[in-house]
Design an enzyme around this catalytic site. Structure first.
Site, PDB file in Angstrom:
ATOM      1  N   LYS A   9     -22.149 105.487 -48.491  1.00 12.96           N
ATOM      2  CA  LYS A   9     -20.645 105.056 -48.178  1.00 12.96           C
ATOM      3  C   LYS A   9     -20.618 104.378 -47.123  1.00 12.96           C
ATOM      4  O   LYS A   9     -19.994 103.368 -47.165  1.00 12.96           O
ATOM      5  CB  LYS A   9     -20.024 106.593 -48.147  1.00 12.96           C
ATOM      6  N   GLN A  21     -17.705 115.314 -45.694  1.00 14.23           N
ATOM      7  CA  GLN A  21     -18.576 115.554 -46.680  1.00 14.23           C
ATOM      8  C   GLN A  21     -18.747 116.907 -47.157  1.00 14.23           C
ATOM      9  O   GLN A  21     -19.138 117.891 -46.181  1.00 14.23           O
ATOM     10  CB  GLN A  21     -19.934 114.816 -46.372  1.00 14.23           C
ATOM     11  N   ASP A  80     -10.265 111.173 -49.973  1.00 19.67           N
ATOM     12  CA  ASP A  80     -10.789 111.767 -50.930  1.00 19.67           C
ATOM     13  C   ASP A  80      -9.988 112.411 -52.073  1.00 19.67           C
ATOM     14  O   ASP A  80     -10.432 112.746 -53.245  1.00 19.67           O
ATOM     15  CB  ASP A  80     -11.673 112.957 -50.588  1.00 19.67           C
TER      16      ASP A  80
HETATM   17  N1  GUN Z   1     -19.510 116.284 -52.288  1.00 20.61           N
HETATM   18  C1  GUN Z   1     -19.754 115.945 -53.479  1.00 20.61           C
HETATM   19  N2  GUN Z   1     -18.879 114.694 -53.820  1.00 20.61           N
HETATM   20  C2  GUN Z   1     -17.916 114.714 -52.953  1.00 20.61           C
HETATM   21  C3  GUN Z   1     -16.951 113.731 -52.796  1.00 20.61           C
HETATM   22  O1  GUN Z   1     -16.485 113.058 -53.644  1.00 20.61           O
HETATM   23  N3  GUN Z   1     -16.313 113.694 -51.555  1.00 20.61           N
HETATM   24  C4  GUN Z   1     -16.715 114.458 -50.571  1.00 20.61           C
HETATM   25  N4  GUN Z   1     -16.142 114.673 -49.423  1.00 20.61           N
HETATM   26  N5  GUN Z   1     -17.857 115.363 -50.715  1.00 20.61           N
HETATM   27  C5  GUN Z   1     -18.446 115.462 -51.866  1.00 20.61           C
END
Ligand code: GUN
Length: 296
Positions: free
Chosen positions: A53, A97, A120
């Site tokens: 990211k 996350q 998100d």
């Molecule tokens: N863990 C697995 N997929 C995601 C996601 O799309 N966003 C976040 N914040 N954590 C994750």
């Protein structure tokens, strides 16, 4: 005949080009989009995702920071961190996350993020707005799946889409997104899950099959009709002594079998993954533009 293999990286690159133009417009107004990522603990997969990211931000000229915390951080400290980010005008998007350590209530953390910074799309306000067909942050993986379908010429409009998996991050929001009365959606959606009897009855009657159940290679060739477009959301580590790392990534679909049978399929890696990150960048730009929740 072998299936078309849909190239997620190529589609993500198109999106990056479009986003670059939007970022240039923002920069002319002295706005630099910024994403703040909160990473708790030392889960290796989470560390990889967070790094990817950050790299995507760098490539686009989006500012980013990663706030790292030990796994034993207490909930209150994490809530205070989010409050600070909520108040920080230079931060447009906040991403915590997942998964978080067991002693932290994920729902409470998510509900603490300002909906206007929830890139998100996990906050109940964004989930509710998605369901109601209102402008909102669409969760990144569901949004990425929709982009893949549209941009590879397999629009879900009027099609029977079978979503396998009902997670809050992928399956459930994806089903809601594709059933919306909106361009690029308008699908007839079936959700299959762990209690569904005869999943193959549904997959055999599907035009588009989206595997998001989180079980390596669970969807096999015999479950798939030859006209199917298959989108594989799964990312599973399986042991592989021949690989340098000792493991390799496989999807939720048995790719080698399915590719011989169906019309089109996304690979793992290189399918949905690049789109998830591209959609996070899109949401961060949207957050910086700050017009999503405005009514005029
Ligand atoms: N863990 C697995 N997929 C995601 C996601 O799309 N966003 C976040 N914040 N954590 C994750």
């Amino acid at each position: 005949m072998a299936a078309e293999i849909i190239d997620g990286k190529k589609i993500a690159n198109q999106i990056y080009d479009e986003l670059s133009e939007k970022i240039d417009v923002l920069k002319k107004k002295n706005i630099i989009p910024k994403l703040s990522v909160v990473l708790v603990g030392d889960d290796p997969a989470s560390a990889v995702y967070v790094r990817m990211k950050g790299n995507a931000c760098q490539r686009l000229g989006i500012a980013s920071e990663t706030l790292k915390f030990d796994a034993d951080i207490n909930e209150q400290e994490l809530l205070s961190t989010i409050e600070q980010l909520n108040r920080d005008a230079s931060c447009h998007g906040i991403l915590v996350q997942m998964p978080l350590p067991g002693h932290i209530n994920e729902t409470k953390i998510i509900e603490h993020i300002l909906p206007q910074k929830d890139v998100d799309g996990f906050h109940p306000i964004n989930k509710g707005r998605l369901q109601a067909g209102l402008p909102c942050f669409v969760p990144c993986t569901p949004a990425g799946v929709q982009e893949i379908l549209i941009r590879s010429g397999y629009s879900p409009e009027g099609k029977h889409v079978v979503v396998i998996g009902r997670s809050q991050i992928v399956g459930m929001p994806l089903a809601i997104l594709l059933a919306q009365k909106q361009k690029g959606a308008n699908a007839t959606v079936t959700i299959c899950h762990s209690r569904t009897q005869n999943v193959d009855f549904f997959t055999k009657n599907a035009d588009i099959i989206i595997a998001a159940l989180g079980r390596p290679q669970a969807i096999t060739e015999d479950m798939l009709p030859t006209h199917a477009v298959v989108i594989d959301v799964g990312v599973n580590r399986v042991e592989d002594p021949q690989s340098e790392k000792g493991y390799r990534l496989v999807g939720d679909v048995d790719f080698d079998g399915a590719v011989k049978r169906v019309k089109a399929i996304t690979p793992v890696p290189g399918g949905v993954g690049p789109l998830t990150i591209a959609m996070l960048m899109k949401n961060t730009v949207l957050a910086a533009e700050n017009k999503l929740f405005k009514t005029n």
